[in-house]
Design an enzyme around this catalytic site. Sequence first.
Site, short mmCIF file in Angstrom:
data_model
loop_
_atom_site.label_atom_id
_atom_site.label_comp_id
_atom_site.label_asym_id
_atom_site.label_seq_id
_atom_site.Cartn_x
_atom_site.Cartn_y
_atom_site.Cartn_z
N LYS A 92 -3.07 8.80 10.81
CA LYS A 92 -4.51 8.66 10.51
C LYS A 92 -4.69 7.54 9.51
CE LYS A 92 -8.82 9.94 10.56
NZ LYS A 92 -9.15 8.54 10.97
N GLN A 113 -1.56 5.13 2.64
CA GLN A 113 -2.31 6.16 3.38
C GLN A 113 -1.51 7.47 3.50
OE1 GLN A 113 -5.38 4.63 4.77
NE2 GLN A 113 -6.11 6.73 4.80
N LYS A 116 -2.28 9.24 0.20
CA LYS A 116 -3.70 9.59 0.11
C LYS A 116 -4.01 10.77 1.02
CE LYS A 116 -6.22 6.00 0.78
NZ LYS A 116 -7.17 4.95 1.21
N LYS A 128 -2.08 2.60 9.53
CA LYS A 128 -3.12 1.57 9.33
C LYS A 128 -3.01 0.58 10.47
CE LYS A 128 -6.37 0.53 6.42
NZ LYS A 128 -7.11 1.46 5.54
N GLY A 167 -12.57 3.16 10.35
CA GLY A 167 -12.94 1.85 9.82
C GLY A 167 -12.21 1.48 8.54
N ASP A 168 -12.35 0.24 8.15
CA ASP A 168 -11.89 -0.30 6.86
C ASP A 168 -12.64 -1.61 6.71
OD1 ASP A 168 -9.61 0.22 4.69
OD2 ASP A 168 -9.57 -1.92 5.09
N THR A 212 -16.59 7.71 1.19
CA THR A 212 -15.61 7.08 0.30
C THR A 212 -16.25 6.79 -1.06
OG1 THR A 212 -14.66 6.05 2.26
CG2 THR A 212 -13.88 5.26 0.13
N ASN A 244 -19.22 -1.06 2.51
CA ASN A 244 -19.44 0.37 2.67
C ASN A 244 -19.09 1.16 1.41
OD1 ASN A 244 -17.73 3.03 3.47
ND2 ASN A 244 -19.65 2.94 4.59
N SER A 381 -13.19 11.95 7.36
CA SER A 381 -12.70 11.64 8.72
C SER A 381 -11.99 12.86 9.32
CB SER A 381 -11.71 10.47 8.68
OG SER A 381 -12.39 9.23 8.66
P1 NDP Z 1 -16.48 -3.69 3.90
O1 NDP Z 1 -16.01 -4.61 4.94
O2 NDP Z 1 -17.64 -2.81 4.16
O3 NDP Z 1 -16.76 -4.47 2.54
C1 NDP Z 1 -15.76 -5.21 1.92
C2 NDP Z 1 -16.32 -5.81 0.65
O4 NDP Z 1 -15.26 -6.38 -0.11
C3 NDP Z 1 -17.31 -6.93 0.91
O5 NDP Z 1 -18.23 -6.99 -0.13
C4 NDP Z 1 -16.40 -8.14 0.93
O6 NDP Z 1 -17.07 -9.35 0.64
C5 NDP Z 1 -15.42 -7.81 -0.16
N1 NDP Z 1 -14.13 -8.47 0.15
C6 NDP Z 1 -13.35 -8.26 1.22
N2 NDP Z 1 -12.26 -9.03 1.19
C7 NDP Z 1 -12.37 -9.75 0.08
C8 NDP Z 1 -11.55 -10.72 -0.51
N3 NDP Z 1 -10.39 -11.15 0.05
N4 NDP Z 1 -11.94 -11.22 -1.69
C9 NDP Z 1 -13.08 -10.80 -2.28
N5 NDP Z 1 -13.91 -9.89 -1.75
C10 NDP Z 1 -13.55 -9.37 -0.60
O7 NDP Z 1 -15.18 -2.80 3.54
P2 NDP Z 1 -15.10 -1.38 2.81
O8 NDP Z 1 -16.19 -1.24 1.82
O9 NDP Z 1 -14.95 -0.35 3.85
O10 NDP Z 1 -13.69 -1.50 2.07
C11 NDP Z 1 -13.57 -1.94 0.72
C12 NDP Z 1 -12.25 -1.44 0.15
O11 NDP Z 1 -12.20 0.00 0.20
C13 NDP Z 1 -10.99 -1.89 0.91
O12 NDP Z 1 -9.94 -2.02 -0.02
C14 NDP Z 1 -10.69 -0.72 1.84
O13 NDP Z 1 -9.34 -0.67 2.21
C15 NDP Z 1 -11.05 0.44 0.92
N6 NDP Z 1 -11.36 1.70 1.56
C16 NDP Z 1 -12.30 1.82 2.55
C17 NDP Z 1 -12.59 3.06 3.08
C18 NDP Z 1 -13.66 3.27 4.09
O14 NDP Z 1 -13.91 4.41 4.43
N7 NDP Z 1 -14.33 2.24 4.57
C19 NDP Z 1 -11.85 4.27 2.67
C20 NDP Z 1 -10.92 4.04 1.58
C21 NDP Z 1 -10.69 2.80 1.09
P3 NDP Z 1 -17.42 -10.38 1.84
O15 NDP Z 1 -18.58 -9.79 2.56
O16 NDP Z 1 -17.71 -11.64 1.15
O17 NDP Z 1 -16.17 -10.45 2.68
O1 2IT Z 2 -8.27 3.34 3.44
C1 2IT Z 2 -8.79 4.35 3.97
O2 2IT Z 2 -8.55 5.50 3.57
C2 2IT Z 2 -9.72 4.14 5.08
N1 2IT Z 2 -10.00 3.01 5.43
C3 2IT Z 2 -10.30 5.32 5.81
C4 2IT Z 2 -9.35 5.84 6.84
C5 2IT Z 2 -9.88 6.92 7.75
O3 2IT Z 2 -9.11 7.29 8.65
O4 2IT Z 2 -11.00 7.40 7.60
#
Ligand code: NDP
Ligand code: 2IT
Length: 449
Positions: A92, A113, A116, A128, A167-168, A212, A244, A381
């Site tokens: 997952k 992961q 976590k 992943k 997603g991520d 998250t 997100n 999830s």
């Molecule tokens: P999104 O794609 O929704 O948003 C990503 C954000 O981070 C955007 O604001 C983006 O800016 C910025 N960003 C991405 N890459 C870079 C970079 N190289 N340098 C600077 N800024 C960057 O992703 P999420 O919000 O889903 O994910 C954010 C973090 O949280 C990640 O580390 C992800 O692994 C983690 N995460 C996500 C989960 C989820 O459920 N979605 C769960 C647990 C962890 P820009 O628009 O300019 O690219």
């Molecule tokens: O980093 C993470 O934990 C996620 N992107 C969410 C993974 C999931 O299966 O919901």
Amino acid sequence: MLKSEYLQRVYDQVVTRDPDQKEFHQSVLEVLESLDMIVDKHPEYEENAIIERFVEPERVISFRVPWVDDAGKVRLNRGYRVQFNSAIGPYKGGLRFHPTVNLSVMKFLGFEQIFKNSLTGLPIGGAKGGSDFDPKGKSDAEVMRFCQSFMTELYRHIGQFVDVPAGDIGVGGREIGYLFGQYRRICNSYDAGVLTGKGLTFGGSLTRTEATGYGVCYLGQEMLRCMKNDSYEGKTVIVSGSGNVAIFACQKATELGGKVVAMSDSNGYIHDPNGINLDVLKDIKLNRRGRIKEYVDQVPGSTYTEGFRGIWTIPCDIAMPCATQNEITGEIAQVIVKNGAMAVVEGANMPCLPEAVKTFQSAGLLFAPSKAANAGGVAVSALEMSQNSMRYSWTFEEVDAKLKEIMVNIFHNAYDASVECGVSGDLVVGANIAAFNKVVDAMLAQGLI
Ligand code: NDP
Ligand code: 2IT
């Protein structure tokens, strides 16, 4: 250097085998440093090559993803799925679409992961996946064709009892919808539990979108309450990123009484001393897929500055990095400490470099590592998978209450493990050990797999 010769040998082998995988080395070393405190008491780890198995994915899939852009040109990207550990449940973990995706990033995220997912207390293994495809600037039709091509290979490797992506970065509701549609078309079967983060009309769970970011704040709140008899109330908060995780971390931090004064994207950051106006931010990011600098056109008194790391020069009480890995360097950490922060809660995966974590901890700040703090997304999830199996949906309030309980439990499990290890309050060690113990138990019980 690690104290344990065994752990040092395993680490050296990880580096020698894949010398270019810097992010993966970083996440492995952090875990081995925690295990260094307990490994002497467990000769069975070396006898069963437990650590060697732990750092080697069960399976790595790499594939080509051809697709056609709107101009009719054939384009090519690389796709991955790293199926790291399935001892406690089906693989997952999310899918990331971003130009920086490579095998090192996939392996570090898959490795994190495992821990976590174990911490959530739910039966899910670690994985992943993703691609170096960049959804930015692509039309909906291009994103759809890419997702369809990606799934045309991925479908044979996943399933509700096998591996369940979500997603991520760069993969949200739109992408999961296209991926699910293609899976269903190929398999001729409505296996809703094969993907999570689905739309609410086709098997998605209420609260998954918010989970998250909300979870990050629930864990932060419990940490503040138990370790400092404090809360978000009246605190100045900075949330980096504006995707997100960041948006819903901002929302919950505000609901809990904090004032979020700055957010960012990869180009720059906004500073709004009056507190971020969430309606404006959501309209820009969620409805229009715009850039964060558009915020200042709509909110008087706010400013925009180029460069995303500068956000950390603004003083805050609570820092919540929610963008991407390795954003906060040792130097930036010193600035955050000097500005008087009391807590850091990691929303992104591994946003703080090791020297930053050490700076925070030695300055006495509370520090919640991502493995614990951002587990709410994958936890909901897993609740989505449960609802899909039951053919039933819980209300927003029901899922939110379960999420809160899970985050509170994660804090206490990590805290208690830190006390047992003699490093009371070190949640990095606590989260690593608590998560590891459960997975190792399952690995030992299932024999040599
Ligand atoms: P999104 O794609 O929704 O948003 C990503 C954000 O981070 C955007 O604001 C983006 O800016 C910025 N960003 C991405 N890459 C870079 C970079 N190289 N340098 C600077 N800024 C960057 O992703 P999420 O919000 O889903 O994910 C954010 C973090 O949280 C990640 O580390 C992800 O692994 C983690 N995460 C996500 C989960 C989820 O459920 N979605 C769960 C647990 C962890 P820009 O628009 O300019 O690219
Ligand atoms: O980093 C993470 O934990 C996620 N992107 C969410 C993974 C999931 O299966 O919901």
